[in-house]
Design a protein around this motif. Structure first.
Motif, PDB file in Angstrom:
ATOM      1  N   ASN A  17     -34.205   6.244   0.520  1.00 30.40           N
ATOM      2  CA  ASN A  17     -34.641   4.845   0.639  1.00 30.40           C
ATOM      3  C   ASN A  17     -34.461   4.262   2.042  1.00 30.40           C
ATOM      4  OD1 ASN A  17     -35.287   4.747  -2.140  1.00 30.40           O
ATOM      5  ND2 ASN A  17     -33.141   4.293  -2.643  1.00 30.40           N
ATOM      6  N   SER A  18     -34.489   5.121   3.065  1.00 35.83           N
ATOM      7  CA  SER A  18     -34.361   4.638   4.440  1.00 35.83           C
ATOM      8  C   SER A  18     -35.332   5.388   5.338  1.00 35.83           C
ATOM      9  CB  SER A  18     -32.931   4.820   4.966  1.00 35.83           C
ATOM     10  OG  SER A  18     -32.018   4.032   4.246  1.00 35.83           O
ATOM     11  N   ALA A  19     -35.550   4.836   6.515  1.00 33.46           N
ATOM     12  CA  ALA A  19     -36.406   5.476   7.512  1.00 33.46           C
ATOM     13  C   ALA A  19     -35.746   5.357   8.873  1.00 33.46           C
ATOM     14  CB  ALA A  19     -37.786   4.825   7.543  1.00 33.46           C
ATOM     15  N   LEU A  20     -35.951   6.376   9.703  1.00 28.98           N
ATOM     16  CA  LEU A  20     -35.515   6.322  11.088  1.00 28.98           C
ATOM     17  C   LEU A  20     -36.710   5.840  11.902  1.00 28.98           C
ATOM     18  CD1 LEU A  20     -33.321   6.874  13.180  1.00 28.98           C
ATOM     19  CD2 LEU A  20     -34.170   9.214  13.355  1.00 28.98           C
ATOM     20  N   VAL A  21     -36.555   4.692  12.530  1.00 22.99           N
ATOM     21  CA  VAL A  21     -37.683   4.023  13.173  1.00 22.99           C
ATOM     22  C   VAL A  21     -37.400   3.819  14.659  1.00 22.99           C
ATOM     23  CG1 VAL A  21     -39.222   2.022  13.125  1.00 22.99           C
ATOM     24  CG2 VAL A  21     -38.113   2.791  11.011  1.00 22.99           C
ATOM     25  N   GLN A  22     -38.410   4.117  15.468  1.00 21.65           N
ATOM     26  CA  GLN A  22     -38.375   3.749  16.879  1.00 21.65           C
ATOM     27  C   GLN A  22     -39.131   2.436  17.017  1.00 21.65           C
ATOM     28  OE1 GLN A  22     -37.032   4.913  19.647  1.00 21.65           O
ATOM     29  NE2 GLN A  22     -36.215   6.905  19.045  1.00 21.65           N
ATOM     30  N   PHE A  23     -38.404   1.388  17.334  1.00 21.72           N
ATOM     31  CA  PHE A  23     -39.013   0.076  17.532  1.00 21.72           C
ATOM     32  C   PHE A  23     -39.218  -0.176  19.025  1.00 21.72           C
ATOM     33  CE2 PHE A  23     -36.714  -0.526  13.496  1.00 21.72           C
ATOM     34  CZ  PHE A  23     -37.681  -1.140  12.717  1.00 21.72           C
ATOM     35  N   PHE A  24     -40.226  -0.978  19.333  1.00 18.56           N
ATOM     36  CA  PHE A  24     -40.397  -1.499  20.683  1.00 18.56           C
ATOM     37  C   PHE A  24     -40.268  -3.009  20.579  1.00 18.56           C
ATOM     38  CE2 PHE A  24     -43.438  -2.553  24.346  1.00 18.56           C
ATOM     39  CZ  PHE A  24     -42.413  -2.485  25.279  1.00 18.56           C
ATOM     40  N   SER A  25     -39.201  -3.542  21.146  1.00 14.57           N
ATOM     41  CA  SER A  25     -38.896  -4.960  20.984  1.00 14.57           C
ATOM     42  C   SER A  25     -38.987  -5.707  22.309  1.00 14.57           C
ATOM     43  CB  SER A  25     -37.488  -5.135  20.400  1.00 14.57           C
ATOM     44  OG  SER A  25     -36.501  -4.752  21.343  1.00 14.57           O
ATOM     45  N   TRP A  26     -39.301  -6.980  22.197  1.00 11.10           N
ATOM     46  CA  TRP A  26     -39.402  -7.820  23.396  1.00 11.10           C
ATOM     47  C   TRP A  26     -38.035  -8.014  24.047  1.00 11.10           C
ATOM     48  CZ3 TRP A  26     -37.281 -12.502  24.865  1.00 11.10           C
ATOM     49  CH2 TRP A  26     -37.844 -13.087  26.015  1.00 11.10           C
ATOM     50  N   ARG A  27     -37.010  -8.209  23.256  1.00 11.69           N
ATOM     51  CA  ARG A  27     -35.693  -8.556  23.798  1.00 11.69           C
ATOM     52  C   ARG A  27     -34.883  -7.344  24.244  1.00 11.69           C
ATOM     53  NH1 ARG A  27     -32.836 -13.319  23.210  1.00 11.69           N
ATOM     54  NH2 ARG A  27     -34.326 -14.040  21.629  1.00 11.69           N
ATOM     55  N   TYR A  28     -35.037  -6.205  23.554  1.00 11.79           N
ATOM     56  CA  TYR A  28     -34.153  -5.066  23.809  1.00 11.79           C
ATOM     57  C   TYR A  28     -34.881  -3.797  24.237  1.00 11.79           C
ATOM     58  CZ  TYR A  28     -31.187  -8.202  21.113  1.00 11.79           C
ATOM     59  OH  TYR A  28     -30.507  -9.304  20.657  1.00 11.79           O
ATOM     60  N   GLY A  29     -36.192  -3.830  24.354  1.00 12.74           N
ATOM     61  CA  GLY A  29     -36.927  -2.627  24.719  1.00 12.74           C
ATOM     62  C   GLY A  29     -37.047  -1.673  23.543  1.00 12.74           C
ATOM     63  N   LYS A  30     -37.014  -0.375  23.825  1.00 14.95           N
ATOM     64  CA  LYS A  30     -37.137   0.638  22.769  1.00 14.95           C
ATOM     65  C   LYS A  30     -35.784   0.841  22.096  1.00 14.95           C
ATOM     66  CE  LYS A  30     -37.373   5.050  23.603  1.00 14.95           C
ATOM     67  NZ  LYS A  30     -37.794   6.399  24.053  1.00 14.95           N
ATOM     68  N   VAL A  31     -35.772   0.753  20.773  1.00 22.86           N
ATOM     69  CA  VAL A  31     -34.521   0.839  20.017  1.00 22.86           C
ATOM     70  C   VAL A  31     -34.712   1.785  18.835  1.00 22.86           C
ATOM     71  CG1 VAL A  31     -32.802  -0.421  18.661  1.00 22.86           C
ATOM     72  CG2 VAL A  31     -33.874  -1.514  20.651  1.00 22.86           C
ATOM     73  N   SER A  32     -33.773   2.720  18.667  1.00 20.02           N
ATOM     74  CA  SER A  32     -33.751   3.591  17.490  1.00 20.02           C
ATOM     75  C   SER A  32     -32.895   2.926  16.424  1.00 20.02           C
ATOM     76  CB  SER A  32     -33.159   4.959  17.840  1.00 20.02           C
ATOM     77  OG  SER A  32     -33.937   5.611  18.815  1.00 20.02           O
ATOM     78  N   ALA A  33     -33.433   2.816  15.218  1.00 23.40           N
ATOM     79  CA  ALA A  33     -32.694   2.121  14.168  1.00 23.40           C
ATOM     80  C   ALA A  33     -33.032   2.690  12.800  1.00 23.40           C
ATOM     81  CB  ALA A  33     -32.998   0.624  14.198  1.00 23.40           C
ATOM     82  N   VAL A  34     -32.064   2.594  11.907  1.00 23.62           N
ATOM     83  CA  VAL A  34     -32.282   2.940  10.507  1.00 23.62           C
ATOM     84  C   VAL A  34     -32.721   1.674   9.782  1.00 23.62           C
ATOM     85  CG1 VAL A  34     -31.214   3.738   8.372  1.00 23.62           C
ATOM     86  CG2 VAL A  34     -30.580   4.782  10.561  1.00 23.62           C
ATOM     87  N   ALA A  35     -33.826   1.776   9.065  1.00 18.78           N
ATOM     88  CA  ALA A  35     -34.342   0.635   8.308  1.00 18.78           C
ATOM     89  C   ALA A  35     -34.380   0.997   6.830  1.00 18.78           C
ATOM     90  CB  ALA A  35     -35.734   0.254   8.793  1.00 18.78           C
ATOM     91  N   ARG A  36     -33.834   0.154   6.019  1.00 15.81           N
ATOM     92  CA  ARG A  36     -33.857   0.379   4.575  1.00 15.81           C
ATOM     93  C   ARG A  36     -35.254   0.059   4.046  1.00 15.81           C
ATOM     94  NH1 ARG A  36     -30.637   1.385   0.446  1.00 15.81           N
ATOM     95  NH2 ARG A  36     -31.008   0.413  -1.587  1.00 15.81           N
ATOM     96  N   ILE A  37     -35.800   0.969   3.248  1.00 12.46           N
ATOM     97  CA  ILE A  37     -37.134   0.784   2.689  1.00 12.46           C
ATOM     98  C   ILE A  37     -37.010   0.083   1.339  1.00 12.46           C
ATOM     99  CG2 ILE A  37     -39.265   1.896   1.970  1.00 12.46           C
ATOM    100  CD1 ILE A  37     -38.640   2.152   4.941  1.00 12.46           C
ATOM    101  N   THR A  38     -37.473  -1.147   1.294  1.00 16.39           N
ATOM    102  CA  THR A  38     -37.466  -1.930   0.068  1.00 16.39           C
ATOM    103  C   THR A  38     -38.902  -2.269  -0.319  1.00 16.39           C
ATOM    104  OG1 THR A  38     -37.357  -4.055   1.209  1.00 16.39           O
ATOM    105  CG2 THR A  38     -35.262  -2.937   0.763  1.00 16.39           C
ATOM    106  N   LYS A  39     -39.051  -2.899  -1.458  1.00 25.30           N
ATOM    107  CA  LYS A  39     -40.388  -3.302  -1.895  1.00 25.30           C
ATOM    108  C   LYS A  39     -41.026  -4.243  -0.877  1.00 25.30           C
ATOM    109  CE  LYS A  39     -40.809  -4.192  -6.213  1.00 25.30           C
ATOM    110  NZ  LYS A  39     -40.748  -4.863  -7.554  1.00 25.30           N
ATOM    111  N   ASP A  40     -40.215  -5.099  -0.252  1.00 25.24           N
ATOM    112  CA  ASP A  40     -40.739  -6.063   0.711  1.00 25.24           C
ATOM    113  C   ASP A  40     -41.008  -5.446   2.082  1.00 25.24           C
ATOM    114  OD1 ASP A  40     -40.639  -8.122  -1.156  1.00 25.24           O
ATOM    115  OD2 ASP A  40     -38.571  -8.633  -0.633  1.00 25.24           O
ATOM    116  N   SER A  41     -40.137  -4.517   2.513  1.00 24.68           N
ATOM    117  CA  SER A  41     -40.261  -3.983   3.874  1.00 24.68           C
ATOM    118  C   SER A  41     -41.209  -2.797   3.979  1.00 24.68           C
ATOM    119  CB  SER A  41     -38.881  -3.563   4.399  1.00 24.68           C
ATOM    120  OG  SER A  41     -38.392  -2.430   3.697  1.00 24.68           O
ATOM    121  N   ARG A  42     -41.540  -2.158   2.849  1.00 20.43           N
ATOM    122  CA  ARG A  42     -42.349  -0.943   2.894  1.00 20.43           C
ATOM    123  C   ARG A  42     -43.671  -1.171   3.629  1.00 20.43           C
ATOM    124  NH1 ARG A  42     -41.780   3.488  -0.026  1.00 20.43           N
ATOM    125  NH2 ARG A  42     -40.378   2.398  -1.463  1.00 20.43           N
ATOM    126  N   GLY A  43     -44.330  -2.280   3.341  1.00 24.48           N
ATOM    127  CA  GLY A  43     -45.612  -2.549   3.976  1.00 24.48           C
ATOM    128  C   GLY A  43     -45.505  -3.111   5.378  1.00 24.48           C
TER     129      GLY A  43
END
Length: 226
Positions: A17-43
């Motif tokens: 129920n989680s994903a390893l995601v590479q985000f590109f953010s305005w405030r912090y640049g590229k960030v590696s993070a674990v994101a929990r996959i829920t019914k709301d966040s999946r899409g």
């Protein structure tokens, strides 16, 4: 960490129920993070979806929380979709972790919108973004050197732009200066920029092959055969 605007560059499964995601953010640049996959966040955890989220944790791998979006994903199709994947791969491979680069973030966001609206050619969207990326990474044009309008130049690794004979690999000094204003460039200059930027980007990639380039070629071949 405070809430920040962000996009997903890459995502893969990570534990239950989680994903390893590479985000590109305005405030912090590229960030590696674990994101929990829920019914709301999946899409929401999809490429080209404008997000707001928070990163938690002190180590290199953060936890993404409070993931939300107040808009739909930026709609990309066909060549524009593969071009969007190309931008994502450039950011994924060329940016350092957790180094804020708001100039690149703004250029990326603008490029996605331009790809979606299709009011400009792909070249007119991609080349200015590549120029912004290269400049922010220290490969600025013309790299702080004195460029003479009526001479030919060629980029040499470790030396920058050096005077050369006219050749398919060289660029006229006047055109080299014009690369700083690609938003008003003609197709010929955009083609020169493509060749030059490809050389610089390939050097930064260190031999890595971009999957998006291969997919775009396959897409064009399939269209010709259909």
């Amino acid at each position: 960490m405070d809430l920040t605007d962000a996009f997903v560059l890459h995502r893969r499964p990570y534990r239950e129920n989680s994903a390893l995601v590479q985000f590109f953010s305005w405030r912090y640049g590229k960030v590696s993070a674990v994101a929990r996959i829920t019914k709301d966040s999946r899409g929401l955890l999809q490429p080209f979806m404008p997000l707001r989220l928070c990163f938690k944790g002190r180590g290199g791998l953060k936890n993404a929380s409070q993931v939300e979006s107040d808009s739909l994903a930026i709609p990309l199709f066909g060549d524009a979709l593969y071009s969007g994947f190309y931008l994502n791969e450039l950011l994924y491979y060329l940016l350092s972790d957790e180094e804020p680069v708001p100039v690149i973030y703004t250029a990326y966001q603008q490029a996605l919108v331009s790809l979606a609206t299709a009011q400009m050619s792909l070249a007119a969207v991609l080349r200015p973004f590549e120029l912004t990326l290269l400049t922010q990474l220290g490969y600025g044009i013309p790299n702080g050197q004195s460029i003479e309008d009526d001479r030919h130049y060629q980029f040499v690794s470790g030396e920058g732009f050096i005077v050369s004979e006219a050749s398919p690999q060289s660029i006229y000094g006047a055109d080299l200066k014009r690369l700083e204003h690609l938003e008003r460039a003609d197709p010929v200059l955009l083609q020169q920029a493509k060749r030059l930027f490809r050389q610089l980007i390939d050097e930064l990639l260190g031999g890595r092959v971009l999957r998006s380039r291969e997919l775009l070629v396959q897409h064009h071949l399939s269209k010709r055969q259909s």
